[in-house]
Design a protein around this motif. Structure first.
Motif, short mmCIF file in Angstrom:
data_model
loop_
_atom_site.label_atom_id
_atom_site.label_comp_id
_atom_site.label_asym_id
_atom_site.label_seq_id
_atom_site.Cartn_x
_atom_site.Cartn_y
_atom_site.Cartn_z
N VAL A 1 -10.57 -78.47 -20.91
CA VAL A 1 -9.63 -77.49 -21.16
C VAL A 1 -10.33 -76.41 -21.19
O VAL A 1 -9.24 -75.84 -20.99
CB VAL A 1 -9.71 -78.24 -22.06
CG1 VAL A 1 -8.75 -77.91 -23.90
CG2 VAL A 1 -9.64 -79.97 -22.27
N ALA A 2 -11.18 -76.16 -20.80
CA ALA A 2 -12.01 -74.86 -21.47
C ALA A 2 -11.29 -73.94 -19.90
O ALA A 2 -11.34 -72.84 -19.97
CB ALA A 2 -12.94 -74.50 -21.63
N TYR B 1 -6.53 -73.99 -19.08
CA TYR B 1 -5.92 -72.50 -19.97
C TYR B 1 -6.51 -71.20 -19.49
O TYR B 1 -7.72 -71.05 -20.07
CB TYR B 1 -6.25 -73.26 -21.41
CG TYR B 1 -5.81 -74.34 -21.89
CD1 TYR B 1 -4.31 -74.14 -21.92
CD2 TYR B 1 -5.84 -75.40 -21.80
CE1 TYR B 1 -3.42 -76.19 -21.78
CE2 TYR B 1 -4.90 -76.38 -22.17
CZ TYR B 1 -3.84 -76.79 -22.04
OH TYR B 1 -3.57 -77.98 -22.30
N ILE C 1 -7.91 -78.29 -28.35
CA ILE C 1 -7.13 -76.87 -28.39
C ILE C 1 -7.28 -75.82 -29.15
O ILE C 1 -8.16 -74.97 -29.19
CB ILE C 1 -6.00 -76.92 -27.24
CG1 ILE C 1 -6.26 -77.60 -26.16
CG2 ILE C 1 -5.14 -75.49 -27.15
CD1 ILE C 1 -4.90 -78.42 -25.01
N ASN D 1 -5.95 -68.51 -21.14
CA ASN D 1 -6.05 -67.16 -22.56
C ASN D 1 -7.92 -67.68 -22.49
O ASN D 1 -8.14 -66.58 -23.69
CB ASN D 1 -5.75 -68.04 -23.48
CG ASN D 1 -4.07 -67.02 -23.80
OD1 ASN D 1 -3.89 -66.69 -22.76
ND2 ASN D 1 -3.15 -67.67 -23.79
N PHE D 2 -8.41 -68.70 -22.48
CA PHE D 2 -9.93 -69.61 -22.71
C PHE D 2 -10.75 -68.27 -21.81
O PHE D 2 -10.87 -68.51 -20.79
CB PHE D 2 -10.08 -70.76 -22.59
CG PHE D 2 -9.71 -71.94 -23.86
CD1 PHE D 2 -9.55 -71.23 -25.49
CD2 PHE D 2 -9.16 -72.87 -23.55
CE1 PHE D 2 -8.88 -71.68 -26.29
CE2 PHE D 2 -7.82 -73.40 -24.68
CZ PHE D 2 -8.69 -72.98 -26.30
N MET E 1 -10.87 -74.69 -29.53
CA MET E 1 -11.27 -74.12 -28.53
C MET E 1 -11.31 -72.46 -29.27
O MET E 1 -11.30 -71.73 -29.42
CB MET E 1 -10.88 -74.46 -27.30
CG MET E 1 -12.18 -75.62 -26.46
SD MET E 1 -12.11 -75.73 -25.04
CE MET E 1 -12.68 -77.42 -24.81
N GLN E 2 -9.78 -72.45 -29.38
CA GLN E 2 -9.04 -71.24 -30.18
C GLN E 2 -9.42 -70.32 -31.31
O GLN E 2 -10.34 -69.34 -31.61
CB GLN E 2 -7.55 -71.20 -30.25
CG GLN E 2 -6.50 -71.57 -29.04
CD GLN E 2 -4.88 -72.12 -29.61
OE1 GLN E 2 -4.82 -72.93 -30.72
NE2 GLN E 2 -4.53 -71.91 -28.97
N GLU F 1 -7.49 -82.48 -31.63
CA GLU F 1 -7.40 -80.75 -31.95
C GLU F 1 -8.10 -80.22 -30.68
O GLU F 1 -8.90 -79.17 -31.32
CB GLU F 1 -7.74 -80.59 -33.32
CG GLU F 1 -7.45 -81.90 -34.59
CD GLU F 1 -5.51 -80.60 -34.28
OE1 GLU F 1 -6.19 -79.46 -34.94
OE2 GLU F 1 -4.63 -81.47 -34.68
#
Length: 163
Positions: A60-61, A64, A25, A66-67, A28-29, A23
């Motif tokens: 991961v951060a 993407y 992502i 959007n992060f 982080m959202q 989970e």
């Protein structure tokens, strides 16, 4: 160093996702929703709690778009500069936002952390061009005059919320 309040917020987010590594992502959202960016301390904390290497969490951060690892303002304004918006004069709109907020090509967030201005390649609303969003709320058929009015409205709403 995280405050107790910040740690409590992160623990709540982790609990909502049952501390599942899969989970990451969504976690982080939720963190970005809370802070408007991903604070370094928060990423280190969730890496520890999820028993993941910090490098994995950072990969991961940063993968993407959007992060964000940089703090953003309360109001994130995205102005589209895709083809449809560009040909319908999105550049003067961007210039008006910058002028109204005292921002530039290199300075994207106001000193009071109230506004962040970003350009994006496409917002997926080409039929409404030129378009911008404020915290993901679409504002169609923008003009420099509407941009100026939008900033004034947001500032007035903020001022009335403080009273």
């Amino acid at each position: 160093m995280l405050t107790q309040k910040e740690q409590k917020v992160l623990d709540h987010i982790l609990k909502d996702h049952t501390y599942q590594q899969s989970e990451i992502i969504a976690i982080m959202q939720d963190i970005q929703q809370e802070y408007h960016y991903l604070p370094q301390e928060a990423l280190c904390y969730i890496a520890d709690q999820l028993k993941l290497p910090e490098a994995k969490v950072y990969s991961v951060a940063t993968f993407y778009e959007n992060f964000s690892l940089e703090p953003k303002g309360k109001y994130v304004i995205k102005i589209c500069d895709g083809t449809a918006c560009h040909v319908r004069k999105s550049v003067p709109i961007l210039e008006e936002f910058r002028k109204s907020l005292g921002l530039s090509d290199s300075k994207h967030t106001t000193d009071d952390m109230m506004f962040t201005l970003e350009t994006v390649s496409c917002l997926g609303a080409c039929g409404l061009a030129p378009v911008c969003t404020v915290n993901d709320k679409v504002h169609p058929s923008m003009t420099p005059e509407k941009a100026k009015e939008l900033i004034q409205t947001l500032k007035q709403e903020e001022a009335s919320n403080e009273n």
